[in-house]
Design a protein around this motif. Structure first.
Motif, PDB file in Angstrom:
ATOM      1  N   GLY A  94       0.797  -1.213   0.000  1.00  7.31           N
ATOM      2  CA  GLY A  94       0.000   0.000   0.000  1.00  7.31           C
ATOM      3  C   GLY A  94       0.831   1.265   0.000  1.00  7.31           C
ATOM      4  O   GLY A  94       0.321   2.341  -0.211  1.00  7.31           O
ATOM      5  N   ARG A  95       2.120   1.145   0.246  1.00  8.34           N
ATOM      6  CA  ARG A  95       2.997   2.314   0.237  1.00  8.34           C
ATOM      7  C   ARG A  95       3.462   2.599  -1.183  1.00  8.34           C
ATOM      8  O   ARG A  95       3.556   1.714  -2.006  1.00  8.34           O
ATOM      9  CB  ARG A  95       4.206   2.067   1.118  1.00  8.34           C
ATOM     10  N   THR A  96       3.815   3.843  -1.446  1.00 11.83           N
ATOM     11  CA  THR A  96       4.358   4.206  -2.745  1.00 11.83           C
ATOM     12  C   THR A  96       5.868   3.958  -2.722  1.00 11.83           C
ATOM     13  O   THR A  96       6.541   4.379  -1.807  1.00 11.83           O
ATOM     14  CB  THR A  96       4.084   5.686  -3.061  1.00 11.83           C
ATOM     15  N   ALA A  97       6.377   3.238  -3.734  1.00  5.43           N
ATOM     16  CA  ALA A  97       7.802   2.933  -3.806  1.00  5.43           C
ATOM     17  C   ALA A  97       8.396   3.568  -5.057  1.00  5.43           C
ATOM     18  O   ALA A  97       7.760   3.617  -6.095  1.00  5.43           O
ATOM     19  CB  ALA A  97       8.021   1.429  -3.840  1.00  5.43           C
ATOM     20  N   GLU A  98       9.603   4.040  -4.935  1.00  7.34           N
ATOM     21  CA  GLU A  98      10.303   4.631  -6.063  1.00  7.34           C
ATOM     22  C   GLU A  98      11.469   3.712  -6.415  1.00  7.34           C
ATOM     23  O   GLU A  98      12.455   3.659  -5.708  1.00  7.34           O
ATOM     24  CB  GLU A  98      10.816   6.019  -5.682  1.00  7.34           C
ATOM     25  N   TYR A  99      11.336   2.976  -7.505  1.00  3.14           N
ATOM     26  CA  TYR A  99      12.363   2.017  -7.892  1.00  3.14           C
ATOM     27  C   TYR A  99      13.524   2.732  -8.559  1.00  3.14           C
ATOM     28  O   TYR A  99      13.331   3.635  -9.351  1.00  3.14           O
ATOM     29  CB  TYR A  99      11.769   0.962  -8.836  1.00  3.14           C
ATOM     30  N   ARG A 100      14.726   2.282  -8.196  1.00  2.00           N
ATOM     31  CA  ARG A 100      15.930   2.875  -8.773  1.00  2.00           C
ATOM     32  C   ARG A 100      16.736   1.875  -9.579  1.00  2.00           C
ATOM     33  O   ARG A 100      17.503   2.280 -10.446  1.00  2.00           O
ATOM     34  CB  ARG A 100      16.795   3.455  -7.663  1.00  2.00           C
ATOM     35  N   PHE A 101      16.598   0.566  -9.278  1.00  2.00           N
ATOM     36  CA  PHE A 101      17.436  -0.433  -9.924  1.00  2.00           C
ATOM     37  C   PHE A 101      16.611  -1.632 -10.351  1.00  2.00           C
ATOM     38  O   PHE A 101      15.562  -1.914  -9.770  1.00  2.00           O
ATOM     39  CB  PHE A 101      18.535  -0.921  -8.968  1.00  2.00           C
ATOM     40  N   GLU A 102      17.110  -2.341 -11.354  1.00  2.00           N
ATOM     41  CA  GLU A 102      16.506  -3.601 -11.765  1.00  2.00           C
ATOM     42  C   GLU A 102      17.609  -4.556 -12.214  1.00  2.00           C
ATOM     43  O   GLU A 102      18.663  -4.140 -12.673  1.00  2.00           O
ATOM     44  CB  GLU A 102      15.480  -3.388 -12.863  1.00  2.00           C
ATOM     45  N   LEU A 103      17.328  -5.848 -12.047  1.00  2.00           N
ATOM     46  CA  LEU A 103      18.278  -6.876 -12.464  1.00  2.00           C
ATOM     47  C   LEU A 103      17.934  -7.347 -13.860  1.00  2.00           C
ATOM     48  O   LEU A 103      16.771  -7.544 -14.184  1.00  2.00           O
ATOM     49  CB  LEU A 103      18.208  -8.085 -11.520  1.00  2.00           C
ATOM     50  N   LYS A 104      18.965  -7.538 -14.665  1.00  2.00           N
ATOM     51  CA  LYS A 104      18.808  -8.086 -16.010  1.00  2.00           C
ATOM     52  C   LYS A 104      19.932  -9.080 -16.246  1.00  2.00           C
ATOM     53  O   LYS A 104      20.974  -9.022 -15.601  1.00  2.00           O
ATOM     54  CB  LYS A 104      18.908  -6.989 -17.075  1.00  2.00           C
ATOM     55  N   VAL A 105      19.717  -9.982 -17.192  1.00  2.00           N
ATOM     56  CA  VAL A 105      20.752 -10.941 -17.570  1.00  2.00           C
ATOM     57  C   VAL A 105      21.394 -10.473 -18.873  1.00  2.00           C
ATOM     58  O   VAL A 105      20.697 -10.230 -19.855  1.00  2.00           O
ATOM     59  CB  VAL A 105      20.166 -12.359 -17.744  1.00  2.00           C
ATOM     60  N   GLN A 106      22.700 -10.311 -18.861  1.00  2.00           N
ATOM     61  CA  GLN A 106      23.460  -9.936 -20.049  1.00  2.00           C
ATOM     62  C   GLN A 106      24.639 -10.896 -20.180  1.00  2.00           C
ATOM     63  O   GLN A 106      25.410 -11.044 -19.238  1.00  2.00           O
ATOM     64  CB  GLN A 106      24.013  -8.505 -19.940  1.00  2.00           C
ATOM     65  N   ASP A 107      24.753 -11.546 -21.317  1.00  2.00           N
ATOM     66  CA  ASP A 107      25.876 -12.452 -21.607  1.00  2.00           C
ATOM     67  C   ASP A 107      26.043 -13.520 -20.532  1.00  2.00           C
ATOM     68  O   ASP A 107      27.158 -13.885 -20.177  1.00  2.00           O
ATOM     69  CB  ASP A 107      27.178 -11.659 -21.769  1.00  2.00           C
ATOM     70  N   GLY A 108      24.940 -14.004 -19.978  1.00  2.00           N
ATOM     71  CA  GLY A 108      24.985 -15.087 -19.004  1.00  2.00           C
ATOM     72  C   GLY A 108      25.293 -14.652 -17.582  1.00  2.00           C
ATOM     73  O   GLY A 108      25.500 -15.490 -16.715  1.00  2.00           O
ATOM     74  N   TYR A 109      25.337 -13.342 -17.325  1.00  2.00           N
ATOM     75  CA  TYR A 109      25.620 -12.838 -15.980  1.00  2.00           C
ATOM     76  C   TYR A 109      24.558 -11.832 -15.568  1.00  2.00           C
ATOM     77  O   TYR A 109      23.948 -11.169 -16.406  1.00  2.00           O
ATOM     78  CB  TYR A 109      26.987 -12.152 -15.932  1.00  2.00           C
ATOM     79  N   LEU A 110      24.363 -11.689 -14.250  1.00  6.03           N
ATOM     80  CA  LEU A 110      23.431 -10.700 -13.734  1.00  6.03           C
ATOM     81  C   LEU A 110      24.079  -9.328 -13.771  1.00  6.03           C
ATOM     82  O   LEU A 110      25.225  -9.164 -13.358  1.00  6.03           O
ATOM     83  CB  LEU A 110      23.062 -11.012 -12.283  1.00  6.03           C
ATOM     84  N   ASP A 111      23.345  -8.351 -14.269  1.00  5.21           N
ATOM     85  CA  ASP A 111      23.790  -6.968 -14.273  1.00  5.21           C
ATOM     86  C   ASP A 111      22.718  -6.115 -13.627  1.00  5.21           C
ATOM     87  O   ASP A 111      21.523  -6.408 -13.729  1.00  5.21           O
ATOM     88  CB  ASP A 111      24.038  -6.468 -15.700  1.00  5.21           C
TER      89      ASP A 111
END
Length: 160
Positions: A94-111
């Motif tokens: 119920g709270r408002t959140a401000e996202y700054r980061f996200e995880l993605k997969v690039q070349d078989g690694y997490l970035d």
């Protein structure tokens, strides 16, 4: 006899000079390489600090409920393609959140990327293959973080 002795001393001195010269050259190259590595780390640190300075600080909730929901997965936010990387999203609590980061997969690694952009925050070095099936499923749905503390906590859990 004296001539042979002086020739031995000459050759021994020449060999010692060659060995000491080789050691000096190796030491200079080692220091040069070490300085290059340190400078690259400093440049990366300065880049991270510059990113921190340009990014507004997210408000940190001290509530235990907010700490428990360290990884937030907004389905509506993923469907939107907002121009602002700091889009306000309403999480389940119920709270408002401000996202700054996200995880993605690039070349078989997490970035780690800045939220909804292609701006790389940093390369984690964590191979995608090392993740559990549950973590991979979460990653496909989207893993977003409000602040660095949450992000580092999640990445630490991936490596343990």
């Amino acid at each position: 006899m004296n001539h042979k002795k002086s020739m031995r001393i000459f050759w021994l001195s020449l060999c010692l000079l060659a060995v000491s010269g080789t050691i000096i050259i190796a030491a200079v190259q080692y220091r040069s390489q070490k300085n290059k590595i340190q400078n690259s780390y400093r440049e990366q640190e300065n880049g991270v600090q510059a990113n921190r300075l340009t990014q507004p600080q997210a408000t940190q909730d001290t509530d235990e409920d907010a700490q428990a929901s360290a990884v937030l997965k907004p389905q509506a936010a993923k469907e939107e393609t907002a121009a602002d990387p700091h889009t306000q999203v309403q999480p389940a609590s119920g709270r408002t959140a401000e996202y700054r980061f996200e995880l993605k997969v690039q070349d078989g690694y997490l970035d780690v990327y800045h939220y909804h952009t292609d701006n790389l925050f940093f390369h984690t070095g964590i191979p995608y293959s090392a993740m559990t099936a549950k973590q991979r499923e979460e990653l496909e749905q989207g893993i977003y973080f409000v602040n660095e503390q949450e992000m580092y906590g999640y990445l630490e859990s991936c490596t343990s």
